[in-house]
Design an enzyme around this catalytic site. Structure first.
Site, PDB file in Angstrom:
ATOM      1  N   GLY A  93       0.656  -1.248   0.031  1.00 20.96           N
ATOM      2  CA  GLY A  93       0.124   0.147   0.162  1.00 20.96           C
ATOM      3  C   GLY A  93       0.838   1.379  -0.180  1.00 20.96           C
ATOM      4  O   GLY A  93       0.228   2.226  -0.276  1.00 20.96           O
ATOM      5  N   ARG A 187       5.858 -13.171   1.102  1.00 20.23           N
ATOM      6  CA  ARG A 187       5.272 -13.409   2.613  1.00 20.23           C
ATOM      7  C   ARG A 187       4.508 -14.472   2.801  1.00 20.23           C
ATOM      8  O   ARG A 187       3.868 -15.078   1.615  1.00 20.23           O
ATOM      9  CB  ARG A 187       4.616 -12.042   2.926  1.00 20.23           C
ATOM     10  CG  ARG A 187       5.427 -10.842   2.523  1.00 20.23           C
ATOM     11  CD  ARG A 187       4.228  -9.808   2.403  1.00 20.23           C
ATOM     12  NE  ARG A 187       4.806  -8.517   1.768  1.00 20.23           N
ATOM     13  CZ  ARG A 187       5.268  -7.274   2.284  1.00 20.23           C
ATOM     14  NH1 ARG A 187       4.958  -7.396   3.477  1.00 20.23           N
ATOM     15  NH2 ARG A 187       5.770  -6.249   1.595  1.00 20.23           N
ATOM     16  N   ASP A 255       1.873 -11.110   7.322  1.00 18.31           N
ATOM     17  CA  ASP A 255       2.110 -10.407   6.176  1.00 18.31           C
ATOM     18  C   ASP A 255       3.708  -9.610   6.298  1.00 18.31           C
ATOM     19  O   ASP A 255       4.273  -9.181   5.507  1.00 18.31           O
ATOM     20  CB  ASP A 255       1.468  -9.134   5.510  1.00 18.31           C
ATOM     21  CG  ASP A 255       0.941  -8.216   6.911  1.00 18.31           C
ATOM     22  OD1 ASP A 255       0.508  -8.476   7.804  1.00 18.31           O
ATOM     23  OD2 ASP A 255       1.056  -6.886   6.512  1.00 18.31           O
ATOM     24  N   ASP A 265      10.714  -5.022   7.395  1.00 24.23           N
ATOM     25  CA  ASP A 265       9.596  -4.184   7.777  1.00 24.23           C
ATOM     26  C   ASP A 265       9.543  -3.659   9.170  1.00 24.23           C
ATOM     27  O   ASP A 265       8.614  -4.367   9.973  1.00 24.23           O
ATOM     28  CB  ASP A 265       8.266  -4.933   7.134  1.00 24.23           C
ATOM     29  CG  ASP A 265       6.868  -3.989   7.128  1.00 24.23           C
ATOM     30  OD1 ASP A 265       7.345  -2.722   6.904  1.00 24.23           O
ATOM     31  OD2 ASP A 265       5.931  -4.247   6.565  1.00 24.23           O
TER      32      ASP A 265
END
Length: 453
Positions: A93, A187, A255, A265
């Site tokens: 996103g 993922r 994720d 992340d």
């Protein structure tokens, strides 16, 4: 770490999966591009360290495609359990896969972004990254790499001249775009999406892609079980390395776990000051689901979700049998990781585990700082504190894996506690002073050199 510069070898392997797995997107146009961090060590691993300043900004601030690699950015599609709640409406996103290329180990590597603009999966987000968030990710990846954790590497951080409104920090705040180098952004949630949509053919295709492209294996009749076996091994090692590092990721959703077991992340991460199993990183983790001591459980649960997804194309029992190996793999891995950081050579598994349990108990009882403990104890000298009496007895006969002759050992231990992170950010936010930040990176790398085999 091998720092020998490698040739540039572009790849486009992800395109073999087809457009059911991603959406072609465009990067945002940023009003400014100020380079704040450039990782030439990582760039040398993929043949990009010779890029000039203007070329660097062209590719990692404006996202002009790298020659021979992907012709346009791709926003990857996936689902995920977020704090154990399934969300079928997510995907890339505020980032995308920008390029693929090979490193010195002949692995296919991804260059992907964070903060590069909106995509079809942005929902109500602005697709941007705060400069503070980018700075924090650089610090996290550098520290984890130095502590022996397999992690994505922060490749580039460019400030973009935009002002962002955020609800959880003072606003408006400065914006940035980050590029990270990883061994895949596939993922567990990528598999979950296919299971959710009942795409058995694409599931088979994805299993084959991961085995062939990321693990250099040709898929056979047992491909789903073989993939799960590899992922369980890698993620058990990841969980162990977090514990040895004293690191709390904060958001271990499906994720945020990739299929190569490489950490990535970074949002609300923290380092635990002491060995406190209840210590949490995210202010919104009210139940302590991803607390320091619960990370192995969380990662095991995520591996279970991969197994559930693979049931689309596999019988259950082989997958169940593999999942049941996670605890033993984790125990072996955490013993190895903690003894590596302690600076001693492992012996046989039962004795190693007894030593590690005694060290963990000593850390809990003494309340000792994790970073100070490991720094002082490196090479096998434990504190005289009564809390470590059992650990000292268990340590008899262990040999140092490395001497303490590196200059790093003469100074204070390198740490990354939240107050220091905030001080580094304050220098940037208030005075635009990046010197403390870059000095910290240098100190982290010195520690890494002292710890390295």
């Amino acid at each position: 770490m091998d720092t020998t510069p490698q040739p540039y070898r572009p790849e486009t392997a992800i395109l073999d999966l087809g457009d059911a797995f991603y959406d072609a997107v465009s990067a945002a146009h940023f009003p400014e591009t100020h380079l704040r961090f450039r990782n030439d060590r990582a760039a040398a691993a993929v043949g990009l360290e010779t890029l000039g300043g203007a070329e660097w900004i062209e590719h990692f601030g404006r996202f002009v495609p790298l020659p021979g690699s992907l012709p346009h950015p791709l926003a990857l599609r996936y689902h995920g359990h977020q704090f154990r709640n399934y969300n079928p409406e997510i995907g890339d996103g505020r980032g995308f896969l920008f390029a693929q290329l090979r490193d010195g180990e002949d692995r296919v590597m991804d260059l992907a972004t964070k903060g590069s603009g909106t995509t079809p999966w942005s929902r109500f987000g602005d697709g941007r990254l705060t400069l503070k968030g980018g700075m924090r990710e650089v610090l996290a990846t550098e520290m984890l790499e130095a502590l022996g954790v397999k992690t994505s590497r922060s490749f580039s951080l460019v400030e973009t001249g935009e002002q962002l409104e955020r609800n959880d920090e003072p606003s408006p705040t400065r914006a940035a775009v980050l590029v990270r180098l990883s061994h895949s952004h596939i993922r567990i949630g990528t598999f979950q999406r296919l299971a959710y949509n009942r795409e058995a053919e694409n599931m088979t295709k994805l299993v084959g892609y991961v085995l062939h492209t990321l693990y250099n294996e040709e898929p056979g009749d047992d491909a789903p079980a073989r993939l799960l076996d590899l992922v369980v091994g890698r993620t058990a090692t990841l969980a162990a390395s977090y514990m040895a590092a004293g690191f709390v990721h904060g958001v271990l959703n499906t994720d945020n776990i990739n299929v190569t077991g490489e950490s990535f992340d970074y949002g609300p991460w923290r380092w635990a000051p002491t060995w406190d199993p209840t210590f949490t990183a995210a202010y919104f983790d009210h139940a302590g689901l991803y607390a320091f001591g619960r990370q192995p459980e969380a990662i095991h649960w995520n591996a279970m979700q991969l197994a559930v997804a693979l049931r689309t194309i596999s019988e259950a029992q082989p997958l169940i049998d593999i999942l049941e190996t996670f605890p033993e793999r984790y125990q072996r891995a955490v013993s190895g990781a903690i003894l590596w950081r302690l600076g001693v050579v492992p012996q046989e598994p039962v004795r190693d585990r007894a030593l590690v349990q005694a060290i963990e108990q000593g850390l809990v009882e003494s309340g000792a700082g994790i970073d100070r403990f490991y720094s002082d104890a490196f090479g096998g000298t434990l504190p005289e504190d009564d809390a470590f009496a059992d650990a000292r007895a268990a340590l008899v006969g262990y040999a140092p894996r490395k001497t303490r002759d590196h200059p790093y050992w003469a100074g204070e231990p390198c740490s990354m506690l939240i107050d220091e992170v905030e001080t580094l950010w304050s220098a940037i936010d208030e005075r635009d002073d990046w010197h403390p930040f870059h000095a910290k990176i240098a100190a982290i790398r010195e520690m890494g050199a002292a710890l390295a085999d």
